[in-house]
Write a protein that holds these residues in place. Structure first.
Motif, PDB file in Angstrom:
ATOM      1  N   ASN A 234     -39.788  59.529  73.872  1.00  0.00           N
ATOM      2  CA  ASN A 234     -38.643  59.761  72.993  1.00  0.00           C
ATOM      3  C   ASN A 234     -37.967  61.110  73.256  1.00  0.00           C
ATOM      4  OD1 ASN A 234     -36.919  59.073  70.907  1.00  0.00           O
ATOM      5  ND2 ASN A 234     -38.368  59.559  69.260  1.00  0.00           N
TER       6      ASN A 234
ATOM      7  N   TYR B  80     -50.127  50.631  58.479  1.00  0.00           N
ATOM      8  CA  TYR B  80     -49.521  51.328  57.341  1.00  0.00           C
ATOM      9  C   TYR B  80     -48.023  51.424  57.531  1.00  0.00           C
ATOM     10  CZ  TYR B  80     -49.586  55.695  60.158  1.00  0.00           C
ATOM     11  OH  TYR B  80     -49.428  56.652  61.127  1.00  0.00           O
TER      12      TYR B  80
ATOM     13  N   ARG C 148     -47.800  55.298  54.141  1.00  0.00           N
ATOM     14  CA  ARG C 148     -47.583  56.726  54.387  1.00  0.00           C
ATOM     15  C   ARG C 148     -46.455  57.199  53.482  1.00  0.00           C
ATOM     16  NH1 ARG C 148     -45.134  59.643  59.826  1.00  0.00           N
ATOM     17  NH2 ARG C 148     -43.189  59.272  58.697  1.00  0.00           N
TER      18      ARG C 148
ATOM     19  N   TYR D  84     -38.377  66.156  58.365  1.00  0.00           N
ATOM     20  CA  TYR D  84     -39.042  65.058  59.058  1.00  0.00           C
ATOM     21  C   TYR D  84     -39.492  63.972  58.076  1.00  0.00           C
ATOM     22  CZ  TYR D  84     -42.471  62.085  61.018  1.00  0.00           C
ATOM     23  OH  TYR D  84     -43.138  60.944  61.369  1.00  0.00           O
TER      24      TYR D  84
ATOM     25  N   TYR E  49     -35.705  57.309  58.851  1.00  0.00           N
ATOM     26  CA  TYR E  49     -35.448  58.598  59.492  1.00  0.00           C
ATOM     27  C   TYR E  49     -35.321  58.464  61.007  1.00  0.00           C
ATOM     28  CZ  TYR E  49     -40.312  58.758  61.075  1.00  0.00           C
ATOM     29  OH  TYR E  49     -41.494  58.479  61.695  1.00  0.00           O
ATOM     30  N   GLU E  50     -35.805  57.371  61.566  1.00  0.00           N
ATOM     31  CA  GLU E  50     -35.703  57.135  62.996  1.00  0.00           C
ATOM     32  C   GLU E  50     -34.504  56.222  63.248  1.00  0.00           C
ATOM     33  OE1 GLU E  50     -37.151  58.306  65.579  1.00  0.00           O
ATOM     34  OE2 GLU E  50     -39.331  58.257  65.478  1.00  0.00           O
TER      35      GLU E  50
ATOM     36  N   ASP F 272     -48.179  62.640  56.787  1.00  0.00           N
ATOM     37  CA  ASP F 272     -48.008  63.276  58.103  1.00  0.00           C
ATOM     38  C   ASP F 272     -47.415  64.673  57.906  1.00  0.00           C
ATOM     39  OD1 ASP F 272     -47.557  63.935  60.731  1.00  0.00           O
ATOM     40  OD2 ASP F 272     -46.468  62.083  61.236  1.00  0.00           O
TER      41      ASP F 272
ATOM     42  N   GLU G  45     -52.342  63.845  58.483  1.00  0.00           N
ATOM     43  CA  GLU G  45     -52.095  63.769  59.935  1.00  0.00           C
ATOM     44  C   GLU G  45     -51.460  65.050  60.470  1.00  0.00           C
ATOM     45  OE1 GLU G  45     -49.511  60.472  60.860  1.00  0.00           O
ATOM     46  OE2 GLU G  45     -48.895  61.369  62.754  1.00  0.00           O
TER      47      GLU G  45
ATOM     48  N   GLU H  72     -50.886  62.127  68.176  1.00  0.00           N
ATOM     49  CA  GLU H  72     -49.801  61.328  68.756  1.00  0.00           C
ATOM     50  C   GLU H  72     -49.111  62.041  69.917  1.00  0.00           C
ATOM     51  OE1 GLU H  72     -47.449  60.773  65.206  1.00  0.00           O
ATOM     52  OE2 GLU H  72     -45.973  62.221  65.871  1.00  0.00           O
TER      53      GLU H  72
ATOM     54  N   ARG I  84     -55.212  59.633  67.145  1.00  0.00           N
ATOM     55  CA  ARG I  84     -53.933  58.913  67.091  1.00  0.00           C
ATOM     56  C   ARG I  84     -53.200  58.828  68.419  1.00  0.00           C
ATOM     57  NH1 ARG I  84     -50.946  57.413  63.822  1.00  0.00           N
ATOM     58  NH2 ARG I  84     -49.147  58.655  64.380  1.00  0.00           N
TER      59      ARG I  84
ATOM     60  N   HIS J 167     -50.606  55.634  67.252  1.00  0.00           N
ATOM     61  CA  HIS J 167     -49.200  55.918  67.047  1.00  0.00           C
ATOM     62  C   HIS J 167     -48.406  54.610  67.212  1.00  0.00           C
ATOM     63  CE1 HIS J 167     -45.538  58.350  68.698  1.00  0.00           C
ATOM     64  NE2 HIS J 167     -45.439  58.207  67.397  1.00  0.00           N
TER      65      HIS J 167
ATOM     66  N   ALA K  76     -44.705  54.381  65.966  1.00  0.00           N
ATOM     67  CA  ALA K  76     -43.320  54.540  65.521  1.00  0.00           C
ATOM     68  C   ALA K  76     -42.417  53.694  66.421  1.00  0.00           C
ATOM     69  CB  ALA K  76     -42.924  56.016  65.561  1.00  0.00           C
TER      70      ALA K  76
ATOM     71  N   ASP L 137     -40.381  54.430  68.608  1.00  0.00           N
ATOM     72  CA  ASP L 137     -40.217  54.858  70.007  1.00  0.00           C
ATOM     73  C   ASP L 137     -41.297  54.235  70.902  1.00  0.00           C
ATOM     74  OD1 ASP L 137     -41.283  56.890  68.129  1.00  0.00           O
ATOM     75  OD2 ASP L 137     -41.870  57.988  69.912  1.00  0.00           O
TER      76      ASP L 137
ATOM     77  N   GLU M  71     -50.300  52.430  62.960  1.00  0.00           N
ATOM     78  CA  GLU M  71     -48.997  52.798  62.392  1.00  0.00           C
ATOM     79  C   GLU M  71     -47.987  51.678  62.657  1.00  0.00           C
ATOM     80  OE1 GLU M  71     -47.149  56.243  64.178  1.00  0.00           O
ATOM     81  OE2 GLU M  71     -45.899  56.608  62.422  1.00  0.00           O
TER      82      GLU M  71
ATOM     83  N   LEU N 258     -34.392  64.563  69.574  1.00  0.00           N
ATOM     84  CA  LEU N 258     -35.110  64.813  68.325  1.00  0.00           C
ATOM     85  C   LEU N 258     -34.598  66.128  67.727  1.00  0.00           C
ATOM     86  CD1 LEU N 258     -38.706  63.844  69.465  1.00  0.00           C
ATOM     87  CD2 LEU N 258     -37.311  62.645  67.787  1.00  0.00           C
TER      88      LEU N 258
ATOM     89  N   TRP O 166     -41.164  70.975  64.299  1.00  0.00           N
ATOM     90  CA  TRP O 166     -40.468  69.938  63.562  1.00  0.00           C
ATOM     91  C   TRP O 166     -41.469  68.845  63.219  1.00  0.00           C
ATOM     92  CZ3 TRP O 166     -39.379  64.753  65.300  1.00  0.00           C
ATOM     93  CH2 TRP O 166     -38.655  63.974  64.347  1.00  0.00           C
TER      94      TRP O 166
HETATM   95  O1  EZ4 Z   1     -42.226  61.754  64.914  1.00  0.00           O
HETATM   96  O2  EZ4 Z   1     -42.743  59.069  67.184  1.00  0.00           O
HETATM   97  O3  EZ4 Z   1     -46.573  59.477  62.833  1.00  0.00           O
HETATM   98  N1  EZ4 Z   1     -45.513  59.258  63.354  1.00  0.00           N
HETATM   99  C1  EZ4 Z   1     -44.697  60.179  63.835  1.00  0.00           C
HETATM  100  C2  EZ4 Z   1     -43.473  59.710  64.565  1.00  0.00           C
HETATM  101  C3  EZ4 Z   1     -42.961  60.746  65.565  1.00  0.00           C
HETATM  102  C4  EZ4 Z   1     -42.054  60.085  66.556  1.00  0.00           C
HETATM  103  C5  EZ4 Z   1     -41.551  61.105  67.591  1.00  0.00           C
HETATM  104  O4  EZ4 Z   1     -40.936  60.459  68.637  1.00  0.00           O
HETATM  105  O5  EZ4 Z   1     -44.959  61.353  63.675  1.00  0.00           O
HETATM  106  O6  EZ4 Z   1     -42.476  59.388  63.631  1.00  0.00           O
END
Ligand code: EZ4
Ligand code: CO
Length: 403
Positions: free
Chosen positions: A37, A120, A147, A159, A169-170, A211, A237, A263, A284, A313, A315, A317, A340, A390, A403
């Motif tokens: 990402n 989750y 989460r 975030y 948010y993504e 997180d 996390e 992650e 993760r 992980h 998400a 991406d 996740e 990002l 971040w």
């Molecule tokens: O911010 O995958 O736990 N999940 C995360 C994700 C990350 C993104 C970054 O590309 O922290 O949302």
């Protein structure tokens, strides 16, 4: 059987996704996810210029040999770009091997350890009330794990909180990085209130996760872990940046809140010390960024020796190809913890047809040979790459922060 072609397909059906396609003289092909990402083209270049030309003519069944050829052959080891490129090759080769065997990948790994995979969902909101309303939707849909992320009073977006007028948010969509503001003191005061209210509203039976996204120092993370103890989190996390693995031993010594991390890791060496010292509970690492199935197996086996479970992980991406490979891994891995889940948009699902099912907070893996996901290249071509970054975080005085 020989590899006849290996090429990268970049598309942006709402977000950038990078896919490796390896074809063979038998007509069987395999797909791997190569999405990193915000740094997508670095991996494309690594594959196209350095790794793929050397694959042509090789036996696709020789997965370990090709993995080590790419890893040791670079001389320059590890790093997210290298390990994402290697992961894409690894997953594409497992896809081919399993298709040739006529089996789903989890059968090649040793068979199913479970018939469903707990995932989750991400509840998000600008403030505590909005986040709890978002969580209510997951509770009503039957999720057993959620989460919770919410905004901070007077701090603007951060975030895990949806942008104005959006529900998620993504993905990262700014051409150049957006800048967020961060205030640790407000965060440390806000998060325990969020979980106190969540427990009061949802009771004890739902797993709650959070997180921190690397934004605390070790002693701040220790305080947050303690303050959250009454609400029995499933995990906290990425509470501190993990370049210094020993920091986790310090957080651990202060709190019984379970710790998850990983992650952004890309190899077993990034987590070996914290696993062996008993400092974490969930690892993760994502299959897409940590060397594929071949390397994730090694991480999982090391973790199992130390009572550490997986929490891959997932998400958006992670493309549907990367997610499918992860679901096969989750189905097999003995020390599974949780997965996740953020749903891909319908258009992503159209580009990457798949029969894996998700219902009421659980995945059920499909038995199609391979990892079970294909790509519609003609549709993918309608969505060309668009640079996306990002965000960057700053403290209120302008200092750049995690971040
Ligand atoms: O911010 O995958 O736990 N999940 C995360 C994700 C990350 C993104 C970054 O590309 O922290 O949302
Ligand atoms: Co995270």
């Amino acid at each position: 059987m020989r590899i006849t072609s290996a090429r990268v397909i970049v598309c942006c059906p709402g977000r950038n996704l990078v896919t490796l396609k390896i074809e063979t003289d038998d007509g069987v092909h395999g797909l791997g996810d190569a999405t990193l990402n915000g740094r997508e083209i670095a991996v494309v270049s690594y594959l196209e210029n350095h790794l793929l030309p050397a694959l042509i003519g090789r036996d696709p069944a020789a997965i370990e040999d090709i993995w080590h050829y790419a890893y040791l052959g670079a001389y320059w080891r590890r790093g997210p770009v290298t390990m994402t490129a290697i992961a894409a090759i690894d997953v594409a080769l497992w896809d081919i091997k399993a298709k040739v065997a006529g089996m789903p990948i989890y059968q090649m790994l040793g068979g199913a350890s479970r018939h469903r995979i707990m995932a989750y969902g991400h509840a998000e909101g600008e403030d505590i009330a909005a986040c709890l309303d978002s969580a209510q939707g997951f509770v009503d849909a039957g999720y057993d794990a959620i989460r919770l992320q919410c905004g901070l009073p007077g701090v603007g977006t951060t975030y895990g909180v949806p942008k104005d007028g959006q529900t998620r948010y993504e993905p990262a969509d700014a051409d150049l990085p957006a800048e967020h503001v961060w205030n640790t003191a407000r965060y440390l005061n806000q998060v325990p209130k969020l979980f106190e209210q969540a427990r009061r509203r949802f009771g004890d039976d739902v797993h709650l996760l959070h997180d921190v996204h690397h934004r605390l120092t070790p002693i701040e993370a220790a305080r947050l872990g303690r303050d959250l103890e009454p609400y029995h989190l499933f995990w906290m996390e990425d509470s501190v940046p993990a370049e210094n693995q020993a920091a986790f031993a310090m957080v651990r010594s202060h709190t019984t809140t379970p710790l998850a991390v990983g992650e952004v890791f890309n190899s077993i060496h990034d987590c070996r010390e914290m696993i062996q010292s008993g400092s974490i509970d969930y690892i993760r690492t994502s299959l897409t960024h940590a060397g594929g199935i071949t390397h994730m197996r090694r991480i999982a086996h090391l973790a199992e020796l130390h009572h550490v479970r997986t929490g891959c992980h997932g998400a958006t991406d992670i493309s549907p190809v990367g997610l499918a490979a992860t679901l096969h891994f989750d189905t097999w891995v003995p020390n599974f913890g949780i997965q996740e889940h953020m749903p891909h948009d319908d258009i992503v699902a159209a580009v990457f047809p798949s029969n894996h099912r998700f219902e009421a907070g659980y995945f059920r893996v499909d038995d199609t040979p391979g990892h079970g996901v294909d790509i519609d290249e003609r549709l993918a071509a309608d969505y060309p790459f668009k640079r996306a970054s990002l965000p960057v975080n700053r403290l209120e005085d302008g200092t750049v922060w995690d971040w």
